[in-house]
Design a protein around this motif. Structure first.
Motif: not given
Length: 86
Positions: A39-53
């Protein structure tokens, strides 16, 4: 025909109830853990920050199918882990 080994175990009622209760609790905990990860869903921005991209990089990865997303463009925890493991 295959030979089956049947075993009977005698357990006092209270102990049996405790064993069943523990097994059910463990099953519920496992289900809740899996459910929360799905159920945990992330936006593209959240994933970008998390992966450093960069946002553009993650968006391109979603477009190419390297990272799976929902129809609304959200990315699940499972999809992130799947990407990191490949």
């Amino acid at each position: 025909m295959s030979k089956q080994n049947n075993v009977a175990v005698i357990v006092p009622g209270e102990q049996l109830a405790e064993l069943i209760s523990d097994a059910v609790r463990k099953g519920i905990d496992e289900t809740e853990k899996r459910k929360s990860e799905v159920e945990k869903l992330y936006t593209i921005n959240e994933v970008a920050k998390r992966l450093g991209k960069a946002h553009r990089t993650i968006k391109s990865m979603v477009s190419s199918g390297a990272i799976k997303s929902t129809k609304t463009g959200l990315i699940s925890e499972f999809a992130i882990k799947e990407y990191l493991n490949t």
